[in-house]
Design a protein around this motif. Structure first.
Motif, PDB file in Angstrom:
ATOM      1  N   SER A  26       0.817  -1.176   0.119  1.00  0.00           N
ATOM      2  CA  SER A  26       0.035   0.031   0.004  1.00  0.00           C
ATOM      3  C   SER A  26       1.054   1.147  -0.071  1.00  0.00           C
ATOM      4  O   SER A  26       0.302   2.293  -0.504  1.00  0.00           O
ATOM      5  N   THR A  27       2.021   1.259   0.478  1.00  0.00           N
ATOM      6  CA  THR A  27       2.783   2.406   0.519  1.00  0.00           C
ATOM      7  C   THR A  27       3.969   2.524  -0.720  1.00  0.00           C
ATOM      8  O   THR A  27       5.039   3.301  -0.431  1.00  0.00           O
ATOM      9  N   TYR A  28       3.657   1.625  -1.616  1.00  0.00           N
ATOM     10  CA  TYR A  28       4.650   1.740  -2.912  1.00  0.00           C
ATOM     11  C   TYR A  28       4.944   3.062  -3.369  1.00  0.00           C
ATOM     12  O   TYR A  28       5.995   3.199  -3.600  1.00  0.00           O
ATOM     13  N   PRO A  29       3.823   3.966  -3.655  1.00  0.00           N
ATOM     14  CA  PRO A  29       4.398   5.260  -4.212  1.00  0.00           C
ATOM     15  C   PRO A  29       5.499   5.883  -3.566  1.00  0.00           C
ATOM     16  O   PRO A  29       6.291   6.454  -3.988  1.00  0.00           O
ATOM     17  N   ASP A  30       5.318   5.809  -2.144  1.00  0.00           N
ATOM     18  CA  ASP A  30       6.273   6.574  -1.266  1.00  0.00           C
ATOM     19  C   ASP A  30       7.658   5.833  -0.939  1.00  0.00           C
ATOM     20  O   ASP A  30       8.750   6.418  -0.632  1.00  0.00           O
ATOM     21  N   ASP A  31       7.514   4.621  -0.976  1.00  0.00           N
ATOM     22  CA  ASP A  31       8.634   3.497  -0.551  1.00  0.00           C
ATOM     23  C   ASP A  31       8.374   2.203  -1.264  1.00  0.00           C
ATOM     24  O   ASP A  31       8.055   1.206  -0.750  1.00  0.00           O
ATOM     25  N   PRO A  32       8.757   2.280  -2.491  1.00  0.00           N
ATOM     26  CA  PRO A  32       8.491   1.164  -3.359  1.00  0.00           C
ATOM     27  C   PRO A  32       9.480   0.075  -3.111  1.00  0.00           C
ATOM     28  O   PRO A  32      10.663  -0.017  -2.646  1.00  0.00           O
ATOM     29  N   VAL A  33       8.987  -1.029  -3.358  1.00  0.00           N
ATOM     30  CA  VAL A  33       9.449  -2.458  -3.249  1.00  0.00           C
ATOM     31  C   VAL A  33       9.092  -3.207  -4.747  1.00  0.00           C
ATOM     32  O   VAL A  33       8.207  -3.065  -5.181  1.00  0.00           O
ATOM     33  N   THR A  71      -4.417 -11.696   0.765  1.00  0.00           N
ATOM     34  CA  THR A  71      -5.607 -11.300   0.348  1.00  0.00           C
ATOM     35  C   THR A  71      -5.897  -9.937   0.553  1.00  0.00           C
ATOM     36  O   THR A  71      -6.202  -9.090  -0.672  1.00  0.00           O
ATOM     37  N   PRO A  72      -5.513  -9.025   1.470  1.00  0.00           N
ATOM     38  CA  PRO A  72      -5.876  -7.635   1.312  1.00  0.00           C
ATOM     39  C   PRO A  72      -4.714  -7.091   0.614  1.00  0.00           C
ATOM     40  O   PRO A  72      -4.869  -5.600   0.207  1.00  0.00           O
ATOM     41  N   ALA A  73      -3.783  -7.496   0.267  1.00  0.00           N
ATOM     42  CA  ALA A  73      -2.641  -6.721  -0.386  1.00  0.00           C
ATOM     43  C   ALA A  73      -2.715  -7.157  -2.076  1.00  0.00           C
ATOM     44  O   ALA A  73      -2.308  -6.402  -2.745  1.00  0.00           O
ATOM     45  N   LEU A  74      -3.787  -7.968  -2.289  1.00  0.00           N
ATOM     46  CA  LEU A  74      -3.623  -8.193  -3.889  1.00  0.00           C
ATOM     47  C   LEU A  74      -3.932  -7.295  -4.701  1.00  0.00           C
ATOM     48  O   LEU A  74      -3.285  -6.753  -5.810  1.00  0.00           O
ATOM     49  N   ALA A  75      -4.934  -6.278  -4.480  1.00  0.00           N
ATOM     50  CA  ALA A  75      -5.228  -4.884  -5.134  1.00  0.00           C
ATOM     51  C   ALA A  75      -3.936  -4.197  -5.586  1.00  0.00           C
ATOM     52  O   ALA A  75      -3.541  -3.782  -6.657  1.00  0.00           O
ATOM     53  N   ASP A  76      -3.177  -3.943  -4.513  1.00  0.00           N
ATOM     54  CA  ASP A  76      -2.152  -3.028  -4.363  1.00  0.00           C
ATOM     55  C   ASP A  76      -1.086  -3.743  -5.246  1.00  0.00           C
ATOM     56  O   ASP A  76      -0.120  -3.205  -6.013  1.00  0.00           O
ATOM     57  N   ILE A  77      -0.871  -5.106  -5.258  1.00  0.00           N
ATOM     58  CA  ILE A  77       0.245  -5.990  -5.864  1.00  0.00           C
ATOM     59  C   ILE A  77       0.021  -5.757  -7.299  1.00  0.00           C
ATOM     60  O   ILE A  77       1.002  -5.576  -7.973  1.00  0.00           O
ATOM     61  N   ALA A  78      -1.322  -5.877  -7.740  1.00  0.00           N
ATOM     62  CA  ALA A  78      -1.432  -5.777  -9.264  1.00  0.00           C
ATOM     63  C   ALA A  78      -1.443  -4.636  -9.596  1.00  0.00           C
ATOM     64  O   ALA A  78      -0.797  -4.151 -10.827  1.00  0.00           O
ATOM     65  N   VAL A 101      -4.815 -18.974  -7.609  1.00  0.00           N
ATOM     66  CA  VAL A 101      -5.463 -18.752  -8.854  1.00  0.00           C
ATOM     67  C   VAL A 101      -6.799 -18.385  -8.527  1.00  0.00           C
ATOM     68  O   VAL A 101      -7.421 -17.182  -9.171  1.00  0.00           O
ATOM     69  N   ASN A 102      -7.649 -19.170  -7.762  1.00  0.00           N
ATOM     70  CA  ASN A 102      -9.009 -18.731  -7.758  1.00  0.00           C
ATOM     71  C   ASN A 102      -9.168 -17.509  -6.877  1.00  0.00           C
ATOM     72  O   ASN A 102     -10.030 -16.866  -7.212  1.00  0.00           O
ATOM     73  N   LEU A 103      -8.184 -17.153  -5.924  1.00  0.00           N
ATOM     74  CA  LEU A 103      -8.399 -15.897  -5.457  1.00  0.00           C
ATOM     75  C   LEU A 103      -8.341 -14.624  -6.197  1.00  0.00           C
ATOM     76  O   LEU A 103      -9.127 -13.900  -6.249  1.00  0.00           O
ATOM     77  N   VAL A 104      -7.476 -14.909  -7.161  1.00  0.00           N
ATOM     78  CA  VAL A 104      -6.974 -13.678  -8.114  1.00  0.00           C
ATOM     79  C   VAL A 104      -8.075 -13.679  -9.139  1.00  0.00           C
ATOM     80  O   VAL A 104      -8.374 -12.504  -9.291  1.00  0.00           O
ATOM     81  N   GLN A 105      -8.635 -14.640  -9.516  1.00  0.00           N
ATOM     82  CA  GLN A 105      -9.951 -14.538 -10.449  1.00  0.00           C
ATOM     83  C   GLN A 105     -11.098 -14.029  -9.925  1.00  0.00           C
ATOM     84  O   GLN A 105     -11.614 -13.476 -10.532  1.00  0.00           O
ATOM     85  N   LYS A 106     -11.375 -14.356  -8.837  1.00  0.00           N
ATOM     86  CA  LYS A 106     -12.338 -13.878  -8.035  1.00  0.00           C
ATOM     87  C   LYS A 106     -12.491 -12.490  -7.784  1.00  0.00           C
ATOM     88  O   LYS A 106     -13.463 -11.613  -7.814  1.00  0.00           O
TER      89      LYS A 106
END
Length: 609
Positions: A26-33, A71-78, A101-106
């Protein structure tokens, strides 16, 4: 030349906080990994999940805590294109692959998921053992597998990182592994980023050490650190920040941490983590061997430490293998012992228990009485006067230590026991639970079928190394040179921990412990104080008459010991409280030695405890 890769270490165990993936993503813009790695495997869940796999448990034999953390990180990871590499597959990586895979697809995301195979090696072990019964021996005890009194039911090899690199190179966003070694997660990510292969041994060795430093997440930012009191100011021991390793194209390494959270990254925290669970100057991986004698840490900024001085050698031709077997069952009961005469009270109760259990003890494989703690002098509170008597029984069958043969007889003694005799009312630990025996050996890497399974069905084979080196079975060891009287001036008898930091851990039945100080003169004293002979004396009643290895790391002012078979058979079946060996260091730091007074005067607190 490509910029350094930034790898965040957001999980060090299945029991770690589950917030790391979401926090750093979630903090990628300020502290990218660029990559988030998570280590979820230990000898504890390796054995239990391996047994679950063999038994066909419907819950699966992967580590479920990873799914909850991801699970709560998937949206920001993508959103930010962050890669994820974990060993949470445990003994069921393919099933975890389907779950993710099912988690990502859902969630309607386009992330691609790969998984790594090759770690499951029981057939290879059994086939080789059948043709050559002497080929496999326990790396800790030297016991041949052919004489092991347990039936192997599962075996996992420790894989290197190049399968991970292959998966990332072929388009994977998330790479799921089983038993890759902890640091292989970082090796694989760095090798992918910089397009390293097996010819890049110096770079791989640096990545291996970087991986060792961040694989345990916040252990390097202040967790399990004997200098923890430094963190109280400003509340820095709250919400310890997760570490980040920056690894350059030539293998240069800088350790830092995420912004905006507690903890710290210093030469001392890095030294502490380096000393954790190493076995000597040779640090092995299936891809490379790092040689640690000349490692050096340099503080180059606030929460930024550079790592240099790492030498390299080819990997060994073999890789570590852990073999799991049903070990039977364990039950335990706690009694509280308070005030005066604690050892006498414990002795009375032990004799009463042995008498009460005399008909059942022949069916036990283990029975021990462990007196934990003692009473303070002139105790200010009742809690300060309380010790715990822990009674532990193990047997091959649950019936042999069932409640009527262990728990109930111990409870029934309360009216006949010592003054104040009181048992813990929660009797659940007195009900037999399964334990697993764990046999560690080595298997030729040529016997391992290492592969990356891609999202599109492709299978990328990862060949074993063609250039290897055979190392001696025992690591290099130096017994040390003893102190001369008066060499450092007048002394005061005080706990070793007044001057020295320390860190310890477990590898099977072995425990390691490393000590370090802050300046060259203190180090000269420390390395002369801490000889193998002195270590035996400091261990006192804990010394088991087994071998002790020792080596020095002069650039980080450290002395390291490997205590052979110091732990009771390893975490999966131990009967001891310190099942991970973490408190070996704390015990030894509390032991008194003759410390030069000038060192104590130079402490910020004037040498006061």
């Amino acid at each position: 030349m490509k910029r350094p890769i930034r790898i965040g270490g957001v999980s060090g165990a299945a029991s770690d906080r589950g917030v790391g993936f979401a926090q750093l993503a979630s903090t990628y813009p300020d502290d990218p990994v660029d990559v988030l790695i998570g280590d979820f495997m230990s000898e504890a869940n390796m054995t239990s999940l391996g047994a679950r796999k063999v038994e066909g448990n419907s819950k699966g034999a992967y580590e479920p805590s990873f799914v909850g953390a991801l699970t709560p990180a998937l949206a920001d990871i993508a959103k930010y294109g962050i890669k994820v590499v974990v060993n949470a597959g445990a003994a069921d990586t393919q099933l975890l692959h389907r779950v993710v895979v099912n988690l990502v697809q859902k969630r309607g995301l386009t992330l691609t998921v790969a998984w790594i195979s090759g770690d499951e090696v029981l057939p290879a072990i059994l086939d080789r053992a059948k043709s050559d019964p002497k080929v496999f021996v326990n790396v800790y005890s030297g016991e041949p597998l052919s004489s092991w009194s347990f039936k192997p039911l599962y075996a996992q090899a420790y894989l290197g990182g190049l399968g991970i690199a292959a998966a990332l190179q072929n388009g994977a966003d998330i790479v799921l592994c089983g038993r890759v070694s902890d640091a292989s997660l970082i090796i694989g990510a760095a090798a992918w980023w910089h397009t390293w292969d097996r010819r890049h041994l110096p770079q791989l060795a640096n990545a291996l050490v970087a991986g060792h430093l961040i694989e345990c997440s916040t252990y390097i930012t202040g967790g399990n650190f004997t200098g923890f009191k430094q963190l109280e100011e400003g509340g820095r021991w709250l919400d310890l920040g997760f570490p980040i390793a920056e690894i350059g194209a030539s293998g240069e390494v800088v350790i830092t941490k995420e912004k905006g959270h507690g903890g710290m990254v210093t030469v001392e925290t890095c030294t502490s983590q380096l000393l954790y669970e190493i076995q000597g100057p040779w640090y092995f991986n299936s891809d490379v061997t790092a040689i640690l004698n000349d490692v050096r840490f340099t503080q180059i900024g606030t929460n930024r430490v550079s790592v240099t001085g790492i030498a390299c050698a080819p990997p060994p031709p073999t890789t570590k293998v852990g073999i799991t077997a049903h070990g039977g069952f364990q039950a335990e009961v706690l009694y509280f012992v308070v005030g005066l005469d604690i050892p006498y009270k414990a002795r009375m109760f032990e004799q009463q228990v042995r008498h009460a259990l005399r008909a059942h003890i022949p069916s036990f494989s283990h029975l021990s009485f462990q007196l934990l703690g003692g009473s303070a002098q002139n105790p200010h509170t009742q809690a300060a006067a309380t010790a715990v008597l822990r009674i532990v029984a193990q047997a091959r069958t649950a019936a042999a230590i069932g409640p009527n043969k262990f728990l109930r007889p111990l409870v029934d003694l309360v009216m006949a026991s010592y003054p104040g005799g009181t048992f813990h009312l929660d009797g659940r630990m007195g009900v037999p639970r399964p334990v697993y025996e764990y046999f560690v050996t080595k298997l030729e890497q040529t016997e391992v079928r290492h592969a990356a399974h891609m999202h599109d069905g492709r299978v990328v084979e990862v060949p074993p190394p063609t250039v290897t080196r055979v190392f001696d079975r025992r690591q290099p060891s130096d017994p040390g040179v003893s102190l001369k009287g008066g060499q450092f001036g007048e002394t005061t008898r005080a706990p070793l921990g007044m001057i020295a930091h320390a860190r310890s851990g477990d590898k099977g039945s072995d425990s390691n412990v490393g000590f370090f100080v802050s300046d060259p003169e203190q180090y000269e004293w420390l390395r002369r104080l801490l000889t193998v002979t002195t270590m035996k004396e400091l261990l006192g009643g804990e010394y088991n008459r087994k071998e002790i290895d020792r080596f020095e790391l002069p650039n980080i002012y450290a002395v390291h010991f490997l205590l052979h078979e110091h732990l009771d058979r390893g975490v999966s079946c131990t009967s001891t409280v310190d099942f991970l060996g973490k408190n070996v260091a704390e015990f030894l730091r509390a032991r008194e030695v003759d410390i030069p007074r000038k060192f104590l005067r130079n402490r910020r607190d004037g040498g006061k405890l």
